[in-house]
Design a protein around this motif. Sequence first.
Motif, PDB file in Angstrom:
ATOM      1  N   TYR A  29       0.856  -1.186   0.000  1.00  0.00           N
ATOM      2  CA  TYR A  29       0.000   0.000   0.000  1.00  0.00           C
ATOM      3  C   TYR A  29       0.895   1.239   0.000  1.00  0.00           C
ATOM      4  N   ASP A  30       0.888   1.945  -1.107  1.00  0.00           N
ATOM      5  CA  ASP A  30       1.679   3.161  -1.287  1.00  0.00           C
ATOM      6  C   ASP A  30       1.021   4.312  -0.518  1.00  0.00           C
ATOM      7  N   GLY A  31       1.749   4.854   0.453  1.00  0.00           N
ATOM      8  CA  GLY A  31       1.201   5.929   1.279  1.00  0.00           C
ATOM      9  C   GLY A  31       0.873   7.192   0.514  1.00  0.00           C
ATOM     10  N   ASN A  32       1.357   7.310  -0.737  1.00  0.00           N
ATOM     11  CA  ASN A  32       1.039   8.483  -1.558  1.00  0.00           C
ATOM     12  C   ASN A  32      -0.322   8.365  -2.232  1.00  0.00           C
ATOM     13  N   LYS A  33      -0.914   7.179  -2.194  1.00  0.00           N
ATOM     14  CA  LYS A  33      -2.159   6.952  -2.924  1.00  0.00           C
ATOM     15  C   LYS A  33      -3.356   6.829  -1.984  1.00  0.00           C
ATOM     16  N   LYS A  34      -4.537   7.109  -2.532  1.00  0.00           N
ATOM     17  CA  LYS A  34      -5.763   7.057  -1.734  1.00  0.00           C
ATOM     18  C   LYS A  34      -6.272   5.643  -1.567  1.00  0.00           C
ATOM     19  N   GLU A  35      -5.907   4.750  -2.495  1.00  0.00           N
ATOM     20  CA  GLU A  35      -6.361   3.373  -2.414  1.00  0.00           C
ATOM     21  C   GLU A  35      -5.420   2.478  -3.210  1.00  0.00           C
TER      22      GLU A  35
END
Length: 218
Positions: A29-35
């Motif tokens: 899960y990329d912390g830069n993305k919303k989902e």
Amino acid sequence: MKNYLCGILILLSFSSHAGITVNATRVIYDGNKKETPVTISNAKDSSVFLVRSWIESENKGESIPFIITPPLFRIDPGQENILRISLMSEALPQNKESLFWLNILSVPPATDKKNSLQFSVNSKMKLIYRPSSLVGKQAASAYKQLQFSHSGNQLMVSNPTPYYINLFSVSVNNVPIKDVRMVPPNANITLNATEGNKVSWKAINDAGGITPEENKSF
């Protein structure tokens, strides 16, 4: 619904059952993305399945900061559906990765055939939250920074990085160590090993592939 829930539940760590396939062996899960999306597919020559998904914490009793949409759905032969994992809390550490477990349970329909046995299979895979400050190429090379120390038949593996490092293999003087496992961020694990002065290791990368071998001498 009751017809779908019959059968025997078997917990397995692979990503397919009959015609059901998951497009990943682990989820970062990329912390830069919303989902983060996860694709579920059902083979054309398969049967209909009911798919249920949920997330577990590495630590029992810990609250889950994610939601999955949709958590329950029917998937027909030849169809695809996308699970969307969304972060709902800002409470996770931002200086290291956090580990959770994604469960995808596929349940076949009931059958009237005699002497038949049905199985419901739960594909369980790592879900790793990677804070935005840690997204980048450093994750791919983190396994190279592992440190080793040897004492008798014990090999200590130290991870000075903020990333989870999933070991694939470790050898001491070309003798493989059994039961290698994951090394948490900024933590140590101990493995049973023969004595020696040279260690070699490989890790599993974000895509589920195997890294090149690294070597160190004590």
